[in-house]
Each structure stands twice: as structure tokens, then as C-alpha cells.
Design a protein around this motif. Structure first.
Motif, PDB file in Angstrom:
ATOM      1  N   TRP A  34      -1.034   5.844  -3.937  1.00 42.03           N
ATOM      2  CA  TRP A  34      -2.314   5.566  -4.590  1.00 42.03           C
ATOM      3  C   TRP A  34      -3.336   6.675  -4.370  1.00 42.03           C
ATOM      4  O   TRP A  34      -3.353   7.317  -3.323  1.00 42.03           O
ATOM      5  N   ASP A  35      -4.183   6.863  -5.397  1.00 45.39           N
ATOM      6  CA  ASP A  35      -5.351   7.750  -5.291  1.00 45.39           C
ATOM      7  C   ASP A  35      -6.599   6.884  -5.185  1.00 45.39           C
ATOM      8  O   ASP A  35      -6.699   5.840  -5.839  1.00 45.39           O
ATOM      9  N   ARG A  36      -7.542   7.341  -4.388  1.00 40.50           N
ATOM     10  CA  ARG A  36      -8.829   6.649  -4.323  1.00 40.50           C
ATOM     11  C   ARG A  36      -9.738   7.294  -5.365  1.00 40.50           C
ATOM     12  O   ARG A  36     -10.155   8.443  -5.230  1.00 40.50           O
ATOM     13  N   HIS A  40     -12.331   2.370  -6.229  1.00 36.88           N
ATOM     14  CA  HIS A  40     -11.139   1.546  -6.316  1.00 36.88           C
ATOM     15  C   HIS A  40      -9.877   2.409  -6.228  1.00 36.88           C
ATOM     16  O   HIS A  40      -9.916   3.626  -6.411  1.00 36.88           O
ATOM     17  N   TRP A  41      -8.767   1.745  -5.927  1.00 42.32           N
ATOM     18  CA  TRP A  41      -7.480   2.412  -5.863  1.00 42.32           C
ATOM     19  C   TRP A  41      -6.871   2.540  -7.265  1.00 42.32           C
ATOM     20  O   TRP A  41      -6.953   1.607  -8.065  1.00 42.32           O
ATOM     21  N   TYR A  43      -3.176   3.707  -9.151  1.00 45.34           N
ATOM     22  CA  TYR A  43      -1.775   4.075  -8.936  1.00 45.34           C
ATOM     23  C   TYR A  43      -1.577   5.535  -9.327  1.00 45.34           C
ATOM     24  O   TYR A  43      -1.947   5.951 -10.420  1.00 45.34           O
ATOM     25  N   GLN A  59      -6.249   9.202  -0.063  1.00 46.25           N
ATOM     26  CA  GLN A  59      -5.042   8.710  -0.713  1.00 46.25           C
ATOM     27  C   GLN A  59      -4.392   7.636   0.146  1.00 46.25           C
ATOM     28  O   GLN A  59      -4.595   7.593   1.363  1.00 46.25           O
ATOM     29  N   GLY A  60      -3.626   6.757  -0.518  1.00 43.13           N
ATOM     30  CA  GLY A  60      -3.057   5.638   0.211  1.00 43.13           C
ATOM     31  C   GLY A  60      -1.600   5.388  -0.109  1.00 43.13           C
ATOM     32  O   GLY A  60      -1.092   5.770  -1.175  1.00 43.13           O
ATOM     33  N   GLN A  74      -1.770  -2.919  -3.779  1.00 38.84           N
ATOM     34  CA  GLN A  74      -2.617  -1.820  -3.327  1.00 38.84           C
ATOM     35  C   GLN A  74      -2.735  -1.833  -1.806  1.00 38.84           C
ATOM     36  O   GLN A  74      -2.496  -2.856  -1.170  1.00 38.84           O
ATOM     37  N   GLN A  78      -9.911  -1.741   1.455  1.00 39.65           N
ATOM     38  CA  GLN A  78     -10.568  -1.619   0.151  1.00 39.65           C
ATOM     39  C   GLN A  78     -11.748  -0.646   0.131  1.00 39.65           C
ATOM     40  O   GLN A  78     -12.218  -0.282  -0.939  1.00 39.65           O
TER      41      GLN A  78
END
Length: 201
Positions: A34-36, A40-41, A43, A59-60, A74, A78
Motif C-alpha cells: 500500500w501507498d499512503r 488514506h491508504w 493499493y 508505505q504499508g 489495509q 490508519q
């Protein structure tokens, strides 16, 4: 009379019994990326091996069971704050810092989620940044990320089947299916009984 009702009753019985086929849903157990973006996150549109994040990026990664990217889970953090995550990693000339959120899944069966700040070369990929803070990483022969910090120990994007849970465990057909089949059987019996009492058409 009986001959007229049977074509209507049989499809009803098949419909009741056929509901058992809808009790399962296929999915894949894997690390999503995931990108921030803003608050919000999002995909990621590229994999970590080809993404080259900017200095200050967040990034997550989230390990979970998902049917596809549209319903992927996600990271549960948050509101990741780059300044907070990288507070203990001062800026270095000629380097960039990337804040990473690593969510291993549910607390019941995985390590707790964690954050890390990677200090890497300006052209480094997310995969390179991840390798500096969450080894060992494991990839399959197709270069798919299978494990972060050694989790999970085995498997890679394995397909799983999630069954819908019932309120109480039991054996054999469910109460709902038995009740539906019984109702259909009673209707058939009533039709036969009535046909015997009345003159045939």
C-alpha cells in the motif's frame, strides 16, 4: 393433479439443497502492498521491487486473506505519521527516508504490527528499504514477496477457502436445509393425498 405439481416441487427442493454450494469463498493469503496517499491508504499499482518512493513517503504492508485487490485488507494503522515514525532516524545527506508500516495480520495468530524508518539511497526501491528494517525477506521464483521478517515461515500467496460459520457446530445437513426439504416433502404429500380424494382430470 400430482403430475402437475411435481415439476414445480422438484426445482424448489433442488434450490433448497443447492444453497450449500454457496457456503464457501476462495481467497489468497498474501502480503498486500500500500501507498499512503493524503489521508488514506491506496493499493499500490506497482510491486515493492519496482516502486521507488520519494523521501518522506509512507508505505504499508498487510498480511491477510483477500479475494482480490479490490477487497484487500489495509494496514490497520490508519494515521501513520512520517515525522513520528522517522523521529529516531535523522536525515542523512545523499540518502532518503521511507516510513514503513508492517501489519502482520490479526493479533490472534501473528506478531503485532510495527513501524520502521528505512534510510536508503535516493534511487532505492521499496523492497530495498524493507530489506534494511525487516529481514529476513522471502521471495518465490516469480519474485513475489512471500514473507516479511520471516513471517509466514512457509507458503506464498496460498489459496484458501473461507467457510461461513454457523452459530453452533453440528454434523450433517443444517437445520435450515432440513426444514426446507421437509416443507417441500409435506407439500408433495399433501398434493398426492388430495389427488386421491378427487376425481382425476
Amino acid at each position: 393433479m400430482t403430475r402437475r405439481l411435481l415439476p414445480l416441487l422438484l426445482p424448489a427442493l433442488l434450490l433448497v439443497l443447492g444453497t450449500t454450494a454457496q457456503a464457501q469463498a476462495a481467497g489468497y493469503r498474501y502480503w498486500s502492498f500500500w501507498d499512503r496517499t493524503g489521508t488514506h491508504w491506496t493499493y499500490a499499482t506497482q510491486g515493492p521491487a519496482t516502486t521507488r518512493p520519494d523521501d518522506g513517503a509512507v508505505q504499508g504492508f498487510r498480511f491477510a486473506v483477500s479475494e482480490d485487490s479490490a477487497n484487500a485488507e489495509q494496514p490497520r494503522l490508519q494515521a501513520p505519521d512520517f515525522a513520528k515514525i522517522c523521529a529516531g532516524s535523522p536525515a542523512v545527506a545523499g540518502k532518503k527516508r521511507v516510513a514503513l508500516v508492517i501489519d502482520f495480520g490479526t493479533d490472534a495468530d501473528a506478531p503485532a504490527a510495527r513501524t520502521a524508518c528505512a534510510t536508503v539511497a535516493p534511487d532505492a526501491t521499496t523492497a530495498a528499504a524493507l530489506a534494511t528494517v525487516a529481514e529476513p525477506l522471502r521471495y518465490n521464483t516469480a519474485a513475489l514477496l512471500c514473507a516479511i521478517a520471516g513471517y509466514p515461515e512457509q507458503g506464498c500467496a496460498d489459496q484458501v477457502t473461507a467457510e461461513k460459520k454457523t452459530p453452533a457446530p453440528h454434523h450433517g445437513p443444517s437445520v435450515g436445509i432440513l426444514a426446507g426439504a421437509t416443507a417441500v416433502a409435506l407439500l408433495a404429500a399433501a398434493a398426492i393425498w388430495r389427488s386421491r380424494r378427487r376425481p382425476h382430470d
